[in-house]
Structures are given as structure tokens and as C-alpha cells.
Motif scaffolding. Structure first.
Motif, PDB file in Angstrom:
ATOM      1  N   THR A  56      39.032  30.253  41.498  1.00 29.44           N
ATOM      2  CA  THR A  56      37.997  29.509  40.787  1.00 29.44           C
ATOM      3  C   THR A  56      37.900  28.089  41.322  1.00 29.44           C
ATOM      4  O   THR A  56      38.873  27.531  41.820  1.00 29.44           O
ATOM      5  CB  THR A  56      38.315  29.419  39.276  1.00 29.44           C
ATOM      6  N   GLY A  57      36.729  27.522  41.208  1.00 32.41           N
ATOM      7  CA  GLY A  57      36.465  26.106  41.403  1.00 32.41           C
ATOM      8  C   GLY A  57      37.248  25.384  42.476  1.00 32.41           C
ATOM      9  O   GLY A  57      37.224  25.730  43.666  1.00 32.41           O
ATOM     10  N   GLY A  58      37.994  24.358  42.027  1.00 30.81           N
ATOM     11  CA  GLY A  58      38.738  23.510  42.946  1.00 30.81           C
ATOM     12  C   GLY A  58      39.846  24.240  43.679  1.00 30.81           C
ATOM     13  O   GLY A  58      40.153  23.916  44.832  1.00 30.81           O
ATOM     14  N   THR A  59      40.445  25.223  43.030  1.00 32.22           N
ATOM     15  CA  THR A  59      41.497  26.004  43.693  1.00 32.22           C
ATOM     16  C   THR A  59      40.908  26.784  44.860  1.00 32.22           C
ATOM     17  O   THR A  59      41.472  26.802  45.961  1.00 32.22           O
ATOM     18  CB  THR A  59      42.169  26.970  42.704  1.00 32.22           C
ATOM     19  N   MET A  60      39.761  27.409  44.643  1.00 33.18           N
ATOM     20  CA  MET A  60      39.125  28.173  45.704  1.00 33.18           C
ATOM     21  C   MET A  60      38.729  27.258  46.864  1.00 33.18           C
ATOM     22  O   MET A  60      38.915  27.601  48.033  1.00 33.18           O
ATOM     23  CB  MET A  60      37.906  28.922  45.180  1.00 33.18           C
ATOM     24  N   ALA A  61      38.212  26.082  46.550  1.00 37.12           N
ATOM     25  CA  ALA A  61      37.827  25.133  47.597  1.00 37.12           C
ATOM     26  C   ALA A  61      39.043  24.726  48.430  1.00 37.12           C
ATOM     27  O   ALA A  61      38.958  24.637  49.666  1.00 37.12           O
ATOM     28  CB  ALA A  61      37.178  23.897  46.972  1.00 37.12           C
ATOM     29  N   LYS A  62      40.164  24.507  47.752  1.00 31.88           N
ATOM     30  CA  LYS A  62      41.409  24.142  48.450  1.00 31.88           C
ATOM     31  C   LYS A  62      41.859  25.270  49.372  1.00 31.88           C
ATOM     32  O   LYS A  62      42.230  25.040  50.532  1.00 31.88           O
ATOM     33  CB  LYS A  62      42.494  23.837  47.418  1.00 31.88           C
ATOM     34  N   LEU A  63      41.834  26.498  48.882  1.00 32.61           N
ATOM     35  CA  LEU A  63      42.259  27.641  49.685  1.00 32.61           C
ATOM     36  C   LEU A  63      41.323  27.859  50.871  1.00 32.61           C
ATOM     37  O   LEU A  63      41.775  28.093  51.993  1.00 32.61           O
ATOM     38  CB  LEU A  63      42.328  28.901  48.813  1.00 32.61           C
ATOM     39  N   GLN A  64      40.032  27.769  50.633  1.00 37.39           N
ATOM     40  CA  GLN A  64      39.071  27.965  51.716  1.00 37.39           C
ATOM     41  C   GLN A  64      39.215  26.889  52.790  1.00 37.39           C
ATOM     42  O   GLN A  64      39.075  27.171  53.983  1.00 37.39           O
ATOM     43  CB  GLN A  64      37.647  27.992  51.158  1.00 37.39           C
ATOM     44  N   ALA A  65      39.500  25.660  52.357  1.00 39.73           N
ATOM     45  CA  ALA A  65      39.679  24.567  53.317  1.00 39.73           C
ATOM     46  C   ALA A  65      40.874  24.814  54.230  1.00 39.73           C
ATOM     47  O   ALA A  65      40.929  24.302  55.356  1.00 39.73           O
ATOM     48  CB  ALA A  65      39.850  23.241  52.571  1.00 39.73           C
ATOM     49  N   GLU A  66      41.827  25.614  53.738  1.00 43.53           N
ATOM     50  CA  GLU A  66      43.026  25.942  54.520  1.00 43.53           C
ATOM     51  C   GLU A  66      42.935  27.342  55.128  1.00 43.53           C
ATOM     52  O   GLU A  66      43.946  27.916  55.544  1.00 43.53           O
ATOM     53  CB  GLU A  66      44.271  25.829  53.626  1.00 43.53           C
ATOM     54  N   ASN A  67      41.711  27.880  55.143  1.00 43.66           N
ATOM     55  CA  ASN A  67      41.445  29.187  55.763  1.00 43.66           C
ATOM     56  C   ASN A  67      42.213  30.340  55.114  1.00 43.66           C
ATOM     57  O   ASN A  67      42.602  31.297  55.790  1.00 43.66           O
ATOM     58  CB  ASN A  67      41.724  29.147  57.267  1.00 43.66           C
ATOM     59  N   VAL A  68      42.429  30.229  53.799  1.00 42.32           N
ATOM     60  CA  VAL A  68      43.020  31.334  53.045  1.00 42.32           C
ATOM     61  C   VAL A  68      41.878  32.178  52.494  1.00 42.32           C
ATOM     62  O   VAL A  68      41.061  31.673  51.715  1.00 42.32           O
ATOM     63  CB  VAL A  68      43.908  30.826  51.890  1.00 42.32           C
ATOM     64  N   PRO A  69      41.766  33.444  52.888  1.00 41.33           N
ATOM     65  CA  PRO A  69      40.649  34.261  52.399  1.00 41.33           C
ATOM     66  C   PRO A  69      40.748  34.483  50.896  1.00 41.33           C
ATOM     67  O   PRO A  69      41.812  34.792  50.365  1.00 41.33           O
ATOM     68  CB  PRO A  69      40.797  35.576  53.166  1.00 41.33           C
ATOM     69  N   CYS A  70      39.628  34.263  50.213  1.00 39.32           N
ATOM     70  CA  CYS A  70      39.610  34.480  48.764  1.00 39.32           C
ATOM     71  C   CYS A  70      38.183  34.758  48.332  1.00 39.32           C
ATOM     72  O   CYS A  70      37.229  34.464  49.048  1.00 39.32           O
ATOM     73  CB  CYS A  70      40.192  33.281  48.016  1.00 39.32           C
ATOM     74  N   ILE A  71      38.065  35.339  47.155  1.00 37.64           N
ATOM     75  CA  ILE A  71      36.746  35.606  46.599  1.00 37.64           C
ATOM     76  C   ILE A  71      36.604  34.852  45.280  1.00 37.64           C
ATOM     77  O   ILE A  71      37.598  34.576  44.592  1.00 37.64           O
ATOM     78  CB  ILE A  71      36.489  37.117  46.398  1.00 37.64           C
ATOM     79  N   ALA A  72      35.369  34.520  44.958  1.00 43.18           N
ATOM     80  CA  ALA A  72      35.102  33.756  43.748  1.00 43.18           C
ATOM     81  C   ALA A  72      35.199  34.639  42.514  1.00 43.18           C
ATOM     82  O   ALA A  72      34.907  35.836  42.567  1.00 43.18           O
ATOM     83  CB  ALA A  72      33.705  33.132  43.827  1.00 43.18           C
ATOM     84  N   ILE A  73      35.578  34.020  41.409  1.00 42.30           N
ATOM     85  CA  ILE A  73      35.664  34.750  40.144  1.00 42.30           C
ATOM     86  C   ILE A  73      34.308  35.361  39.787  1.00 42.30           C
ATOM     87  O   ILE A  73      34.240  36.454  39.210  1.00 42.30           O
ATOM     88  CB  ILE A  73      36.180  33.829  39.009  1.00 42.30           C
ATOM     89  N   ASP A  74      33.217  34.698  40.179  1.00 43.69           N
ATOM     90  CA  ASP A  74      31.872  35.227  39.912  1.00 43.69           C
ATOM     91  C   ASP A  74      31.671  36.591  40.556  1.00 43.69           C
ATOM     92  O   ASP A  74      30.945  37.437  40.024  1.00 43.69           O
ATOM     93  CB  ASP A  74      30.790  34.302  40.485  1.00 43.69           C
ATOM     94  N   ASP A  75      32.308  36.786  41.731  1.00 41.58           N
ATOM     95  CA  ASP A  75      32.160  38.061  42.429  1.00 41.58           C
ATOM     96  C   ASP A  75      32.895  39.187  41.706  1.00 41.58           C
ATOM     97  O   ASP A  75      32.585  40.364  41.912  1.00 41.58           O
ATOM     98  CB  ASP A  75      32.674  37.945  43.868  1.00 41.58           C
ATOM     99  N   VAL A  76      33.859  38.828  40.889  1.00 43.23           N
ATOM    100  CA  VAL A  76      34.584  39.815  40.085  1.00 43.23           C
ATOM    101  C   VAL A  76      33.821  40.119  38.802  1.00 43.23           C
ATOM    102  O   VAL A  76      33.628  41.276  38.432  1.00 43.23           O
ATOM    103  CB  VAL A  76      36.008  39.312  39.755  1.00 43.23           C
ATOM    104  N   THR A  77      33.379  39.063  38.122  1.00 44.47           N
ATOM    105  CA  THR A  77      32.741  39.244  36.821  1.00 44.47           C
ATOM    106  C   THR A  77      31.264  39.621  36.935  1.00 44.47           C
ATOM    107  O   THR A  77      30.701  40.218  36.015  1.00 44.47           O
ATOM    108  CB  THR A  77      32.843  37.952  35.976  1.00 44.47           C
ATOM    109  N   GLY A  78      30.630  39.247  38.067  1.00 42.23           N
ATOM    110  CA  GLY A  78      29.195  39.445  38.182  1.00 42.23           C
ATOM    111  C   GLY A  78      28.421  38.491  37.299  1.00 42.23           C
ATOM    112  O   GLY A  78      27.250  38.700  36.987  1.00 42.23           O
ATOM    113  N   PHE A  79      29.080  37.384  36.918  1.00 45.13           N
ATOM    114  CA  PHE A  79      28.497  36.434  35.971  1.00 45.13           C
ATOM    115  C   PHE A  79      28.871  35.035  36.429  1.00 45.13           C
ATOM    116  O   PHE A  79      30.035  34.772  36.747  1.00 45.13           O
ATOM    117  CB  PHE A  79      29.070  36.707  34.571  1.00 45.13           C
ATOM    118  N   PRO A  80      27.927  34.101  36.479  1.00 44.99           N
ATOM    119  CA  PRO A  80      28.261  32.759  36.972  1.00 44.99           C
ATOM    120  C   PRO A  80      29.077  31.958  35.967  1.00 44.99           C
ATOM    121  O   PRO A  80      29.057  32.234  34.766  1.00 44.99           O
ATOM    122  CB  PRO A  80      26.887  32.114  37.178  1.00 44.99           C
ATOM    123  N   GLU A  81      29.813  30.961  36.482  1.00 47.47           N
ATOM    124  CA  GLU A  81      30.455  29.994  35.589  1.00 47.47           C
ATOM    125  C   GLU A  81      29.352  29.281  34.818  1.00 47.47           C
ATOM    126  O   GLU A  81      28.324  28.910  35.381  1.00 47.47           O
ATOM    127  CB  GLU A  81      31.263  28.976  36.396  1.00 47.47           C
TER     128      GLU A  81
END
Length: 197
Positions: A31-56
């Protein structure tokens, strides 16, 4: 594929921990800032929205409070009825939850106004922590960055995470949310002029 849900305020060590999870075949949901941090370090991740099908929504107040999250955390892997339900509803199991909470106490020490204090009351975080801790027989819950190395070591072992470690982590998790709620309770009591703090 195993799945880890990662949403942390304290980001110490989170990149290396998640890299280790990815190396072990985990899909990272974030989610949010955690996902941005991981992506900045090239750690593959998916957004919580992609799991829930619902935006924050509501300025992030609602993002993880969803059956696709809590169903994945709470279903019992040993009950066929539970297994059938999550399969029917296309709910993916969540095997690791790595969450720590908004920094309410830090905001309190900084003398923030009440409006800011209220926004620092975490709702989704404690809900995920408690759900994972309740289902510790199947889910590993992590609230303390100091334990990342210990958990990583067990995950890479042939036996995997032991029942004893998962129970220990659950105990720590309930302690974490209890201390958090106690701090909020004391803050509101002080605002009401109740007791001596």
C-alpha cells in the motif's frame, strides 16, 4: 504462489525483508508509501487495489478493509467449507502480514492538534494485525522489524516457520495493538480531563 501483505510506517529493513520473500517465491502486496519504497528499490509488488478491485478512498482511511484481504487472512486451511468459500469467491490466501501502525505516540509527543491526532489513529492496520494473529496457525504476522532476520532464517529452512514462532509473533502482535489502543485511550482521557497523565 505464496502471498505477503506489507504495509509499514517503520520502514527499517523492509526492503531487504521483502527481497528475501520474493526470492522465496512470495508475491508482495503493498500500500501507499510502502509500495513506493519497494518499487524505488526494484522490489516487485502489486497494489492493494489490484487485490480488492476497489480504490483507496477517504484519504486512505479505507484501503485494506475488504473481504479479499480479510478472507485471505482469516480462512481456516483445515476446514473444507472455508477452502471452498475462498475458492468460489476468488480470494487468495495471505501467508505473511508485515504491518506496523501509524505513529500516534510520535504525533502525541510532537504536540500535534487533535485533528492530526485523530488522523493518526490507524484502523486498517490493527484489523489486519489482529486477523493474522488470530489465524496464527496458518499466517505469520510481523509487527517488529527486529524480528525480520529471525523470520527470514526460518522461512529459508527446510521446516519453514514453526508453530512456536508463529504463536510468539501473534502474542507480540496482540501486545502491539494493545499498547497502541492504550495510548489512544490515555490521550482521549487527558483531553477529557480524566485521570492524571
Amino acid at each position: 504462489m505464496k502471498r505477503a501483505l506489507v504495509s509499514v510506517t517503520n520502514k527499517d529493513g523492509i526492503v531487504d525483508f521483502c527481497k528475501g520473500l520474493v526470492d522465496l517465491g512470495f508475491e508482495i502486496v503493498s500500500t501507499g508509501g510502502t509500495m513506493a519504497k519497494l518499487q524505488a528499490e526494484n522490489v516487485p509488488c502489486i497494489a492493494i487495489d489490484d487485490v480488492t478491485g476497489f480504490p483507496e478512498i477517504l484519504d486512505g482511511r479505507v484501503k485494506t478493509l475488504h473481504p479479499k484481504v480479510h478472507g485471505g487472512l482469516l480462512f481456516r486451511r483445515d476446514l473444507q467449507e472455508h477452502v471452498d468459500t475462498v475458492e468460489k469467491m476468488d480470494i487468495q490466501p495471505i501467508d505473511v502480514v508485515c504491518v506496523n501502525l501509524y505513529e500516534f505516540e510520535k504525533a502525541l509527543k510532537a504536540g500535534k492538534p487533535m485533528e492530526d491526532m485523530i488522523e493518526n489513529i490507524d484502523i486498517g492496520g490493527p484489523a489486519m494485525i489482529r486477523a493474522a494473529a488470530k489465524n496464527f496457525k496458518y499466517v505469520t504476522v510481523v509487527v517488529n522489524p527486529a524480528r525480520y532476520d529471525e523470520i527470514a532464517a526460518e522461512l529459508t529452512s527446510d521446516a519453514g516457520i514453526t508453530d512456536g514462532l508463529r504463536m510468539s509473533l501473534a502474542k507480540e502482535a496482540f501486545g502491539h495493538t494493545a499498547e497502541y489502543d492504550a495510548c489512544i485511550n490515555q490521550y482521549l482521557a487527558k483531553e477529557l480531563g480524566e485521570g492524571n497523565f
